[in-house]
Design an enzyme around this catalytic site. Structure first.
Site, PDB file in Angstrom:
ATOM      1  CB  CYS A 141      -0.988  -0.032   1.153  1.00  0.00           C
ATOM      2  SG  CYS A 141      -2.354   1.150   0.942  1.00  0.00           S
ATOM      3  CG  HIS A 170      -4.100  -3.284   2.891  1.00  0.00           C
ATOM      4  ND1 HIS A 170      -3.119  -2.827   3.751  1.00  0.00           N
ATOM      5  CD2 HIS A 170      -4.700  -2.183   2.380  1.00  0.00           C
ATOM      6  CE1 HIS A 170      -3.138  -1.510   3.767  1.00  0.00           C
ATOM      7  NE2 HIS A 170      -4.087  -1.085   2.946  1.00  0.00           N
ATOM      8  CD  GLU A 228      -2.277  -5.901   5.508  1.00  0.00           C
ATOM      9  OE1 GLU A 228      -2.575  -4.701   5.664  1.00  0.00           O
ATOM     10  OE2 GLU A 228      -1.616  -6.324   4.519  1.00  0.00           O
TER      11      GLU A 228
END
Length: 209
Positions: A79, A189, A191
């Site tokens: 990001c 992202h 995650e």
């Protein structure tokens, strides 16, 4: 051992947890002089480009990142950690980045919200890999899958070979992933992207650029 750069911005805990879930050994690193101890480097980030670059410069981490990338360490930017690789950002002014990938960080068109596309671009969307060249080994597991984005600005690399994957928000295309040599970076992202994100992180741990 993975050095997860801690510069006071970013969702470090969730990134560390996701890397550990796929078998990575992770340490947070805030000392620029210590960065050379790690086999791989991850730069996460959320927030403003200007603040991120200011924090990296104050700690000396900006020069340390460049040094370790030039030494051949596999690097993953996430990001904002992708955006700071660029030459310049036009977020709330104009600010210089690390300059490792020529190009600019630009805002989505001002007309986007009135056409029904809210800013930031938030939610699940595509990762479109090139049909004309071999897929990058870190991104290959994402073919045909969606990932989670949260961003108001996007990277526009100058050189086509630095664009590794694309996405569109409404009718507006942007870079989903960029890279060269031992650098790979993603706008989304991992995650937050569940199984798809974990597959990318696993591929990054096994990547030998």
């Amino acid at each position: 051992m993975i050095g997860l750069i801690n510069y006071g911005m970013g969702n470090l805990h969730s990134v560390a947890k996701a890397l550990e879930e796929v078998g990575g050994e992770v340490e947070l690193v805030s000392d620029a002089d210590a960065l050379g101890r790690y086999d791989r480097i991850v730069l996460p980030g959320v927030g403003a480009f200007r603040d991120c670059m200011s924090a990296l410069r104050q700690s000396g981490m900006d020069a340390a990142i460049v040094e370790q990338i030039r030494a051949g360490k596999p690097f993953l930017g996430i990001c904002l950690g992708m955006q700071v690789l660029m030459s310049v950002s036009r977020e709330f002014g104009e600010y210089h980045g690390l300059g490792l990938i020529p190009g600019a960080v630009n805002p989505f068109p001002a007309s986007h919200p009135e056409r029904g596309f809210k800013i930031p671009h938030m939610g699940w969307n595509d990762v479109i890999l090139s049909s004309e060249r071999e897929h990058h080994p870190v991104l290959a597991p994402l073919a045909g899958r969606q990932v989670y984005y949260v961003h108001s600005y996007y990277c526009a690399p100058e050189l086509p070979e630095h664009l590794l994957a694309a996405c569109s928000y409404g009718d507006y295309p942007f870079a989903a992933a960029i890279g060269r040599d031992n650098i790979v970076a993603v706008q989304f992202h991992p995650e937050k992207s569940q199984a798809a994100g974990l597959s990318l992180l696993d591929a990054y741990l096994h990547w030998k650029p």
